[in-house]
Design an enzyme around this catalytic site. Structure first.
Site, PDB file in Angstrom:
ATOM      1  N   LYS A 196     -16.435  13.410 -40.730  1.00  0.00           N
ATOM      2  CA  LYS A 196     -17.759  14.081 -41.134  1.00  0.00           C
ATOM      3  C   LYS A 196     -17.717  14.951 -42.341  1.00  0.00           C
ATOM      4  CE  LYS A 196     -20.441  12.547 -37.729  1.00  0.00           C
ATOM      5  NZ  LYS A 196     -21.409  11.623 -38.092  1.00  0.00           N
ATOM      6  N   TYR A 242     -13.109  17.270 -30.968  1.00  0.00           N
ATOM      7  CA  TYR A 242     -13.906  16.426 -32.122  1.00  0.00           C
ATOM      8  C   TYR A 242     -12.804  15.597 -32.968  1.00  0.00           C
ATOM      9  CZ  TYR A 242     -18.011  14.979 -34.660  1.00  0.00           C
ATOM     10  OH  TYR A 242     -18.895  14.319 -35.421  1.00  0.00           O
TER      11      TYR A 242
HETATM   12  P1  NAD Z   1     -25.508   6.884 -30.187  1.00  0.00           P
HETATM   13  O1  NAD Z   1     -24.418   6.099 -29.525  1.00  0.00           O
HETATM   14  O2  NAD Z   1     -26.854   6.691 -29.906  1.00  0.00           O
HETATM   15  O3  NAD Z   1     -25.589   6.319 -31.730  1.00  0.00           O
HETATM   16  C1  NAD Z   1     -24.424   6.009 -32.445  1.00  0.00           C
HETATM   17  C2  NAD Z   1     -24.749   4.568 -33.086  1.00  0.00           C
HETATM   18  O4  NAD Z   1     -23.443   4.221 -34.106  1.00  0.00           O
HETATM   19  C3  NAD Z   1     -25.068   3.437 -32.089  1.00  0.00           C
HETATM   20  O5  NAD Z   1     -26.115   2.997 -32.497  1.00  0.00           O
HETATM   21  C4  NAD Z   1     -23.691   2.475 -32.624  1.00  0.00           C
HETATM   22  O6  NAD Z   1     -24.301   1.103 -32.445  1.00  0.00           O
HETATM   23  C5  NAD Z   1     -23.332   2.739 -34.189  1.00  0.00           C
HETATM   24  N1  NAD Z   1     -22.324   2.464 -34.672  1.00  0.00           N
HETATM   25  C6  NAD Z   1     -21.146   2.532 -34.156  1.00  0.00           C
HETATM   26  N2  NAD Z   1     -20.200   1.578 -34.830  1.00  0.00           N
HETATM   27  C7  NAD Z   1     -21.002   1.006 -35.522  1.00  0.00           C
HETATM   28  C8  NAD Z   1     -20.665  -0.216 -36.514  1.00  0.00           C
HETATM   29  N3  NAD Z   1     -19.458  -0.486 -36.960  1.00  0.00           N
HETATM   30  N4  NAD Z   1     -21.572  -0.690 -37.130  1.00  0.00           N
HETATM   31  C9  NAD Z   1     -22.888  -0.300 -37.082  1.00  0.00           C
HETATM   32  N5  NAD Z   1     -23.195   0.529 -36.188  1.00  0.00           N
HETATM   33  C10 NAD Z   1     -22.574   1.347 -35.500  1.00  0.00           C
HETATM   34  O7  NAD Z   1     -25.123   8.422 -30.640  1.00  0.00           O
HETATM   35  P2  NAD Z   1     -26.039   9.612 -31.621  1.00  0.00           P
HETATM   36  O8  NAD Z   1     -25.685  10.804 -31.075  1.00  0.00           O
HETATM   37  O9  NAD Z   1     -27.403   8.935 -31.842  1.00  0.00           O
HETATM   38  O10 NAD Z   1     -25.164   9.327 -32.911  1.00  0.00           O
HETATM   39  C11 NAD Z   1     -25.819   9.022 -34.088  1.00  0.00           C
HETATM   40  C12 NAD Z   1     -25.090   9.773 -35.260  1.00  0.00           C
HETATM   41  O11 NAD Z   1     -25.470  11.394 -35.089  1.00  0.00           O
HETATM   42  C13 NAD Z   1     -23.652   9.596 -35.401  1.00  0.00           C
HETATM   43  O12 NAD Z   1     -23.205   9.717 -36.947  1.00  0.00           O
HETATM   44  C14 NAD Z   1     -23.310  10.822 -34.758  1.00  0.00           C
HETATM   45  O13 NAD Z   1     -22.001  11.307 -35.278  1.00  0.00           O
HETATM   46  C15 NAD Z   1     -24.134  12.050 -35.366  1.00  0.00           C
HETATM   47  N6  NAD Z   1     -24.251  13.228 -34.456  1.00  0.00           N
HETATM   48  C16 NAD Z   1     -24.304  13.147 -32.983  1.00  0.00           C
HETATM   49  C17 NAD Z   1     -24.620  14.323 -32.273  1.00  0.00           C
HETATM   50  C18 NAD Z   1     -24.886  14.460 -30.945  1.00  0.00           C
HETATM   51  O14 NAD Z   1     -24.261  15.423 -30.154  1.00  0.00           O
HETATM   52  N7  NAD Z   1     -24.922  13.382 -30.313  1.00  0.00           N
HETATM   53  C19 NAD Z   1     -24.527  15.703 -33.309  1.00  0.00           C
HETATM   54  C20 NAD Z   1     -24.512  15.722 -34.756  1.00  0.00           C
HETATM   55  C21 NAD Z   1     -24.568  14.205 -35.109  1.00  0.00           C
HETATM   56  O1  0WE Z   2     -20.257  12.661 -33.574  1.00  0.00           O
HETATM   57  C1  0WE Z   2     -20.540  12.713 -32.324  1.00  0.00           C
HETATM   58  C2  0WE Z   2     -20.096  11.613 -31.535  1.00  0.00           C
HETATM   59  C3  0WE Z   2     -18.873  10.615 -32.376  1.00  0.00           C
HETATM   60  C4  0WE Z   2     -18.358   9.533 -31.646  1.00  0.00           C
HETATM   61  C5  0WE Z   2     -18.547   9.562 -29.992  1.00  0.00           C
HETATM   62  C6  0WE Z   2     -17.694   8.408 -29.669  1.00  0.00           C
HETATM   63  C7  0WE Z   2     -17.621   7.998 -28.150  1.00  0.00           C
HETATM   64  C8  0WE Z   2     -17.342   6.716 -27.768  1.00  0.00           C
HETATM   65  C9  0WE Z   2     -17.460   8.985 -32.326  1.00  0.00           C
HETATM   66  N1  0WE Z   2     -16.844   7.697 -31.745  1.00  0.00           N
HETATM   67  C10 0WE Z   2     -16.780   7.804 -30.473  1.00  0.00           C
HETATM   68  N2  0WE Z   2     -16.095   6.693 -29.806  1.00  0.00           N
HETATM   69  C11 0WE Z   2     -16.271   6.069 -28.490  1.00  0.00           C
HETATM   70  O2  0WE Z   2     -15.358   5.112 -28.230  1.00  0.00           O
HETATM   71  N3  0WE Z   2     -20.901  13.613 -32.054  1.00  0.00           N
HETATM   72  C12 0WE Z   2     -21.156  14.993 -32.598  1.00  0.00           C
HETATM   73  C13 0WE Z   2     -21.145  14.091 -30.434  1.00  0.00           C
HETATM   74  C14 0WE Z   2     -19.846  14.700 -29.985  1.00  0.00           C
HETATM   75  O3  0WE Z   2     -18.771  14.296 -29.862  1.00  0.00           O
HETATM   76  C15 0WE Z   2     -17.711  15.157 -29.385  1.00  0.00           C
HETATM   77  C16 0WE Z   2     -18.091  16.530 -29.429  1.00  0.00           C
HETATM   78  C17 0WE Z   2     -19.492  15.943 -30.044  1.00  0.00           C
HETATM   79  C18 0WE Z   2     -20.648  17.277 -30.121  1.00  0.00           C
HETATM   80  C19 0WE Z   2     -16.314  14.762 -29.128  1.00  0.00           C
HETATM   81  C20 0WE Z   2     -15.794  15.712 -28.830  1.00  0.00           C
HETATM   82  C21 0WE Z   2     -16.026  17.197 -28.818  1.00  0.00           C
HETATM   83  C22 0WE Z   2     -17.485  17.276 -29.461  1.00  0.00           C
END
Ligand code: NAD
Ligand code: 0WE
Length: 265
Positions: free
Chosen positions: A164, A157
């Protein structure tokens, strides 16, 4: 119930039907909210427009949070179209892909660290600042999405962890400032969900299955489970909650140990 009847909500971060933003939008719509969507980049425009329509909305606006102009233009468009705003959902996170692999210490760069902070943390403050004038006098709420990597070292991460941590602190400072105006600010720390942001992270599948085995509830959370808590936190039902991180992680964080170490259920 329809506990969001009469509320107008901006949902950022929709990229696909699997996005956490999509689960939040579905729950908020079910509870009666009027929805506004933003999307990053014209490639996403048709998808978000179709999704918005499925939830009775045709208010869809471009927003790249790295652009101050985009943020200002979004605020102006919402003011013109809706007059005001009750709820802002920040569901945006990004770090350069190269930094989400291997050891943090080997891969962290000034540039990558800065991008992660800018897009994942500062953008929440920037949105709050720009949209605040639209939220005055309406008992509104802001919500952001965090992850356990803010407070524990999670393999790969990496640079997103400090981003975060910064986001969660930003959430508390906003909550302190906006409390006197009756505006609440909270975060949900979600368990891992297979969204676009998670696809392509090496080792994510094995992480999902370990997290499932190590959680108290023995399942991984869905975007819809996160959505239900988001809808509650942004509703008047949560009028006594601000500045908090709520864990929607199937009881992963609170566990000290499991019999199997997550390798089996
Ligand atoms: P996702 O890829 O569906 O959504 C991520 C969004 O971020 C996308 O819609 C992308 O367009 C937007 N984004 C990135 N750069 C941007 C920019 N410069 N301007 C505007 N938008 C931008 O993935 P998700 O998992 O739904 O992620 C949403 C949030 O949830 C994130 O903050 C992520 O860190 C958090 N999160 C995800 C998880 C997981 O496991 N998927 C767990 C906990 C928290
Ligand atoms: O916040 C996240 C994802 C964040 C994320 C994912 C990407 C993939 C594509 C941020 N930046 C990028 N850039 C890219 O180019 N999560 C909480 C999901 C997530 O991501 C991980 C996790 C978990 C959980 C990455 C490594 C280890 C665990």
């Amino acid at each position: 119930m329809a506990f969001l009847q009469g509320k107008t909500a901006l949902i950022t971060g929709f990229a696909s039907e699997r996005s956490i933003a999509a689960g939040i939008a579905r729950a908020m719509r079910r509870e009666g909210a009027e929805l506004i969507f933003s999307y990053q980049g014209e490639k996403l425009a048709p998808r978000v427009t179709e999704f918005a329509a499925s939830l009775g909305s045709d208010s869809v606006h471009p927003l790249d949070v790295s652009s101050d102009d985009d943020i200002e233009a979004l605020a102006a468009a919402i003011k013109e179209r809706h007059g005001g705003l009750d709820i802002v959902v920040h569901s945006i996170g990004f770090a350069p892909r190269d930094e989400l692999q291997g050891r943090f210490v080997d891969n962290v760069t000034r540039q990558g660290f800065g991008v992660a902070q800018d897009i994942s943390a500062y953008s929440f403050a920037a949105l709050a600042r720009a949209l605040l004038p639209l939220m005055q006098g309406r008992q509104g709420a802001l919500l952001t999405l965090s992850y356990l990597g803010a407070e524990r070292a999670v393999p790969r991460y990496n640079v997103m962890g400090p981003a975060k941590a910064s986001l969660e602190s930003t959430m508390r400072y906003l909550a302190a400032d906006l409390g006197p105006e009756g505006i609440r600010v909270n975060a949900i720390s979600a368990g891992p969900i297979k969204t676009l942001a998670a696809a392509g992270i090496s080792g994510f599948r094995s992480m999902l299955s370990k997290a499932e085995g190590m959680s108290a509830l023995k399942h991984n959370v869905s975007a819809d489970e996160v959505g239900n808590v988001a809808a509650f936190l942004c509703s008047d039902l949560a009028s006594g909650i601000t500045g908090e991180v709520t864990y929607v992680d199937a009881g992963f964080r609170m566990m000290g140990f499991t019999e199997s170490g997550g390798e089996e259920k």
